[in-house]
Design a protein around this motif. Structure first.
Motif, PDB file in Angstrom:
ATOM      1  N   HIS A  61       0.831  -1.207   0.000  1.00  0.00           N
ATOM      2  CA  HIS A  61       0.000   0.000   0.000  1.00  0.00           C
ATOM      3  C   HIS A  61       0.867   1.260   0.000  1.00  0.00           C
ATOM      4  CE1 HIS A  61      -3.101   2.597   2.407  1.00  0.00           C
ATOM      5  NE2 HIS A  61      -3.046   2.935   1.146  1.00  0.00           N
ATOM      6  N   ARG A  71      -6.464   7.655  -6.985  1.00  0.00           N
ATOM      7  CA  ARG A  71      -7.810   7.369  -7.490  1.00  0.00           C
ATOM      8  C   ARG A  71      -7.883   7.630  -9.003  1.00  0.00           C
ATOM      9  NH1 ARG A  71     -11.975   6.055  -5.079  1.00  0.00           N
ATOM     10  NH2 ARG A  71     -10.971   6.474  -3.075  1.00  0.00           N
ATOM     11  N   GLU A  74      -5.076   2.984 -13.072  1.00  0.00           N
ATOM     12  CA  GLU A  74      -5.196   1.530 -13.206  1.00  0.00           C
ATOM     13  C   GLU A  74      -3.840   0.899 -12.921  1.00  0.00           C
ATOM     14  OE1 GLU A  74      -6.715   0.687 -17.131  1.00  0.00           O
ATOM     15  OE2 GLU A  74      -8.680   1.572 -16.671  1.00  0.00           O
ATOM     16  N   ALA A  86      -4.136  -7.139  -4.429  1.00  0.00           N
ATOM     17  CA  ALA A  86      -5.138  -6.271  -5.065  1.00  0.00           C
ATOM     18  C   ALA A  86      -5.717  -5.263  -4.081  1.00  0.00           C
ATOM     19  CB  ALA A  86      -6.251  -7.128  -5.652  1.00  0.00           C
ATOM     20  N   GLU A  87      -5.874  -5.685  -2.828  1.00  0.00           N
ATOM     21  CA  GLU A  87      -6.399  -4.737  -1.820  1.00  0.00           C
ATOM     22  C   GLU A  87      -5.519  -3.488  -1.747  1.00  0.00           C
ATOM     23  OE1 GLU A  87      -8.522  -7.107   1.825  1.00  0.00           O
ATOM     24  OE2 GLU A  87      -6.370  -7.321   1.612  1.00  0.00           O
ATOM     25  N   SER A  90      -6.411  -1.246  -4.400  1.00  0.00           N
ATOM     26  CA  SER A  90      -7.728  -0.638  -4.148  1.00  0.00           C
ATOM     27  C   SER A  90      -7.646   0.446  -3.072  1.00  0.00           C
ATOM     28  CB  SER A  90      -8.735  -1.711  -3.733  1.00  0.00           C
ATOM     29  OG  SER A  90      -8.863  -2.682  -4.747  1.00  0.00           O
ATOM     30  N   TYR A  91      -6.825   0.238  -2.034  1.00  0.00           N
ATOM     31  CA  TYR A  91      -6.707   1.248  -0.963  1.00  0.00           C
ATOM     32  C   TYR A  91      -6.302   2.618  -1.516  1.00  0.00           C
ATOM     33  CZ  TYR A  91      -6.235  -2.720   2.364  1.00  0.00           C
ATOM     34  OH  TYR A  91      -6.399  -3.868   3.096  1.00  0.00           O
ATOM     35  N   VAL A  95      -7.714   1.146  -9.648  1.00  0.00           N
ATOM     36  CA  VAL A  95      -8.443  -0.081  -9.983  1.00  0.00           C
ATOM     37  C   VAL A  95      -7.442  -1.162 -10.367  1.00  0.00           C
ATOM     38  CG1 VAL A  95     -10.116  -1.098 -11.588  1.00  0.00           C
ATOM     39  CG2 VAL A  95     -10.385   1.273 -10.832  1.00  0.00           C
ATOM     40  N   PRO A  96      -7.541  -2.360  -9.749  1.00  0.00           N
ATOM     41  CA  PRO A  96      -6.678  -3.444 -10.207  1.00  0.00           C
ATOM     42  C   PRO A  96      -7.175  -3.986 -11.546  1.00  0.00           C
ATOM     43  CG  PRO A  96      -8.104  -4.195  -8.415  1.00  0.00           C
ATOM     44  CD  PRO A  96      -8.424  -2.746  -8.637  1.00  0.00           C
ATOM     45  N   TYR A 317     -14.563  -8.230  -5.459  1.00  0.00           N
ATOM     46  CA  TYR A 317     -14.277  -7.540  -6.726  1.00  0.00           C
ATOM     47  C   TYR A 317     -15.399  -7.697  -7.746  1.00  0.00           C
ATOM     48  CZ  TYR A 317      -9.815  -5.893  -5.152  1.00  0.00           C
ATOM     49  OH  TYR A 317      -8.857  -5.190  -4.466  1.00  0.00           O
ATOM     50  N   LEU A 320     -16.083  -5.159 -10.559  1.00  0.00           N
ATOM     51  CA  LEU A 320     -15.308  -5.124 -11.805  1.00  0.00           C
ATOM     52  C   LEU A 320     -16.098  -5.776 -12.946  1.00  0.00           C
ATOM     53  CD1 LEU A 320     -11.704  -6.093 -10.608  1.00  0.00           C
ATOM     54  CD2 LEU A 320     -12.583  -3.799 -11.090  1.00  0.00           C
TER      55      LEU A 320
END
Ligand SMILES: Cc1ncc(COP(=O)(O)O)c(C=O)c1O
Length: 362
Positions: A61, A71, A74, A86-87, A90-91, A95-96, A317, A320
């Motif tokens: 992260h 934000r 990708e 992936a988290e 996302s944090y 977008v993953p 997810y 998605l």
């Protein structure tokens, strides 16, 4: 799957002395053990900087934040990994974007990455799954061509090598987990970011400590993500043995290969020019669920499925909008993989017993 007690018994006295030493010093956070561990891990990887943090998830992260991921961006990664990969993406608000895997290494298929790159792509997060390095040459060439950051997820690959270089030292940053069962694990949660880039290291240093370099002066909103001194002291002891531990894992994997050859399972591959550190010993089995059930019923050995559901099909997810069949190689791997007990102290007898049970279940 992992017997942490047998290893503890070999270093018990040293660990007790070190932990009691931290207590006596009353220096629990950001002290000399953490700094010494960072220096040792950086030198081991041949990079200038290492920043210890509170977990592997935080390492990813904070590394992504330091890389400027935000934000709307990708980030390309593999769907066949623990969800933390992936988290962490996302944090950040990014977008993953999941790209299918190579059927032999289980790592991201480098040949499929370029088709997933868009104007919003900012980074690639390869995972060296099970301790087998991803194909970093192809991946780095693509990152260079498209101006993307590379953040390596080395949670399972401490000590692994790709063409003579340690994983984590190839991309812009390498992120490690010191979760107890990892190749280098502490007695709680812990993680680390390594990098050759002084600016990125400075940024992770600040992010892990409330966005601050100078006490009570905060340049940005950061986090409380520090590795405590007790964990750092334990890790310094285990770090001295990590190469020997990894050698033993390799030896155990070769023993499993010998026992299982001709049995019908597909043994893990060790790619030429790489050093696999066998965080997991994972085979492929047709009719895996039936074989696993017979193994479970026989109660001779444990076995695990890492991972039964690829990330693009996880409920977390679902937004998605990806459906079954969209990443078929990862989906097939999720149906066929089976991990057997793996840790340095496994005995030849234990390996023979597990392999015998697998053959019987087959
Ligand atoms: C591939 C992968 N990435 C990230 C993590 C997260 O590490 P941690 O559990 O230390 O947060 C793990 C560990 O569980 C992992 O296996």
């Amino acid at each position: 799957m992992v017997d942490l007690k047998v290893q503890y018994e070999t270093i018990q006295q040293e660990v007790s002395d070190a932990v009691l030493g931290v207590m006596a010093s009353a220096h629990f956070i950001l002290g000399p053990h953490g700094k010494a561990l960072e220096d040792a891990v950086a030198a081991y990887h041949g990079v200038k900087h290492a920043v210890a943090v509170a977990s592997g998830t935080d390492a990813l992260h904070l590394a992504l934040l330091a890389a400027g991921i935000k934000r709307g961006d990708e980030v390309i990664t593999t769907p066949f990994t623990f969800i933390a990969t992936a988290e962490a993406i996302s944090y950040t608000g990014a977008v993953p974007v999941f790209v299918d895997i190579d059927p032999v290494t289980f790592n991201i298929d480098v040949n499929k990455i370029e088709a997933a790159i868009t104007k919003k792509t900012r980074a690639i997060v390869p995972v060296h799954l099970y301790g087998q390095p991803a194909d970093m040459d192809g991946l780095m060439a693509l990152a260079k061509k498209h101006g993307l950051r590379v953040v390596e997820d080395c949670a399972q690959s401490f000590g692994a090598e790709y063409k003579g270089r340690k994983t984590g030292a190839i991309g812009d940053m390498g992120c490690f987990s010191f979760f107890p069962s990892k190749n280098l694990g502490c007695y709680g949660d812990g993680g680390m970011v390594i990098t050759g880039d002084a600016g990125l290291a400075e940024h992770v240093l600040s992010l892990r400590n409330h966005g601050s370099h100078v006490r009570y002066y905060h340049d940005e909103i950061g986090f409380n993500s520090r590795l405590d001194e007790i964990q750092a002291a334990v890790l310094r002891i285990k770090f001295k043995h990590v190469d020997e531990y990894n050698e033993k894992r390799g030896k155990n994997a070769r023993l499993y290969n010998d026992h299982l050859s001709g049995s019908g399972v597909r043994a893990p591959s060790e790619q030429r020019g790489t050093r696999h550190v066998f965080h997991q010993y994972t085979v492929r089995v047709n009719d895996r669920d039936a074989v696993k059930k017979r193994l479970d019923d026989a109660k001779v050995t444990s076995s695990m499925i890492y991972y039964p559901v690829p990330l693009h099909l996880q409920a977390a997810y679902k937004d998605l909008g990806m459906t079954a069949g969209s990443l078929p190689v990862a989906e097939r791997a999720a149906r066929e993989v089976l991990s057997l007990p793996m840790y340095p102290e496994l005995t030849e007898n234990q390996i023979a017993t597990v392999a015998g049970a697998v053959k019987k279940a087959l």
